[in-house]
Motif scaffolding. Structure first.
Motif, mmCIF file in Angstrom:
data_model
loop_
_atom_site.group_PDB
_atom_site.id
_atom_site.type_symbol
_atom_site.label_atom_id
_atom_site.label_comp_id
_atom_site.label_asym_id
_atom_site.label_seq_id
_atom_site.Cartn_x
_atom_site.Cartn_y
_atom_site.Cartn_z
ATOM 1 N N LEU A 1 3.822 21.529 2.701
ATOM 2 C CA LEU A 1 3.049 20.292 2.824
ATOM 3 C C LEU A 1 1.942 20.415 3.855
ATOM 4 N N ASP A 2 0.810 19.814 3.552
ATOM 5 C CA ASP A 2 -0.261 19.581 4.511
ATOM 6 C C ASP A 2 -0.324 18.071 4.678
ATOM 7 N N VAL A 3 -0.056 17.596 5.877
ATOM 8 C CA VAL A 3 -0.051 16.160 6.140
ATOM 9 C C VAL A 3 -1.458 15.738 6.539
ATOM 10 N N GLN A 4 -2.095 14.927 5.698
ATOM 11 C CA GLN A 4 -3.444 14.443 5.975
ATOM 12 C C GLN A 4 -3.417 13.319 7.004
ATOM 13 N N ARG A 5 -2.463 12.410 6.830
ATOM 14 C CA ARG A 5 -2.240 11.333 7.799
ATOM 15 C C ARG A 5 -0.844 10.793 7.570
ATOM 16 N N SER A 6 -0.253 10.284 8.618
ATOM 17 C CA SER A 6 1.069 9.656 8.502
ATOM 18 C C SER A 6 1.229 8.712 9.688
ATOM 19 N N ASN A 7 1.542 7.472 9.399
ATOM 20 C CA ASN A 7 1.741 6.513 10.480
ATOM 21 C C ASN A 7 2.769 5.472 10.072
ATOM 22 N N TYR A 8 3.274 4.783 11.064
ATOM 23 C CA TYR A 8 4.223 3.709 10.807
ATOM 24 C C TYR A 8 4.039 2.621 11.851
ATOM 25 N N THR A 9 4.469 1.427 11.486
ATOM 26 C CA THR A 9 4.572 0.297 12.411
ATOM 27 C C THR A 9 5.966 -0.272 12.229
ATOM 28 N N LYS A 10 6.686 -0.435 13.327
ATOM 29 C CA LYS A 10 8.037 -0.994 13.276
ATOM 30 C C LYS A 10 8.033 -2.279 14.084
ATOM 31 N N ILE A 11 8.405 -3.369 13.418
ATOM 32 C CA ILE A 11 8.527 -4.674 14.077
ATOM 33 C C ILE A 11 9.942 -5.141 13.836
ATOM 34 N N GLY A 12 10.735 -5.196 14.901
ATOM 35 C CA GLY A 12 12.144 -5.519 14.732
ATOM 36 C C GLY A 12 12.792 -4.446 13.880
ATOM 37 N N ARG A 13 13.418 -4.834 12.765
ATOM 38 C CA ARG A 13 14.081 -3.890 11.848
ATOM 39 C C ARG A 13 13.180 -3.471 10.688
ATOM 40 N N LEU A 14 11.990 -4.044 10.569
ATOM 41 C CA LEU A 14 11.098 -3.796 9.440
ATOM 42 C C LEU A 14 10.138 -2.643 9.751
ATOM 43 N N VAL A 15 10.124 -1.640 8.870
ATOM 44 C CA VAL A 15 9.270 -0.465 9.045
ATOM 45 C C VAL A 15 8.239 -0.430 7.924
ATOM 46 N N ASN A 16 6.971 -0.363 8.282
ATOM 47 C CA ASN A 16 5.876 -0.203 7.327
ATOM 48 C C ASN A 16 5.356 1.212 7.518
ATOM 49 N N LEU A 17 5.457 2.041 6.475
ATOM 50 C CA LEU A 17 5.162 3.460 6.600
ATOM 51 C C LEU A 17 4.126 3.875 5.559
#
Length: 155
Positions: free
Chosen positions: A45-61
């Motif tokens: 794999l070549d990762v171009q971008r990867s990010n996440y935001t975690k608020i409480g128990r909810l993860v947006n990836l």
């Protein structure tokens, strides 16, 4: 606090933050942003971008990846290394956009499936609104991007 014409720039609190109530369920106890490293048991794999935001128990990836060395395996694609394992006994789905992969010839929709208490997701396709099949590693071309977006809960 604040008004439409005057706002606070920074706010520092010494105690807890509660949203829409004072009960423990309203307590905002965690917020973080970061990057993560997608992994694959097959291919490179070549990762171009990867990010996440975690608020409480909810993860947006979100991530964009490319297989620089695709695999010849016909096994279903799995991407690991999610920054948080999913909630036990809760499965989730998300979206993926595949650019240039040879998944099917007509009307294909791509899905992401995440299992219970797991940090791995699997890619699936729906052919002509009929069969749901795992997308095999050998469907991926070299350097063709895969865009992934999921929202899930963690313990």
């Amino acid at each position: 606090l604040g008004a439409s014409s005057t706002r606070f720039k920074d706010l520092y609190l010494g105690g807890r933050v509660y949203l829409d109530g004072t009960g423990s369920a309203n307590h905002l106890d965690d917020y973080e942003e970061g990057t993560w490293t997608p992994t694959s048991p097959n291919g490179t794999l070549d990762v171009q971008r990867s990010n996440y935001t975690k608020i409480g128990r909810l993860v947006n990836l979100n991530c964009t990846i490319r297989y620089t060395t695709p695999s010849t395996s016909s096994n279903g694609v799995q991407i690991g290394g999610l920054p948080f394992a999913s909630t036990a006994n809760v499965e989730f789905i998300g979206t993926a956009m595949l650019n240039g992969q040879n998944v099917t010839t007509t009307s294909t929709y791509s899905y992401i499936y995440g299992g219970s208490a797991s940090d791995v997701i699997s890619l699936y396709q729906n052919q002509d609104n009929a069969s749901v099949l795992a997308i095999p590693y050998n469907a991926f071309g070299t350097n063709e991007p895969v865009y992934i977006s999921i929202i899930y809960t963690t313990d």
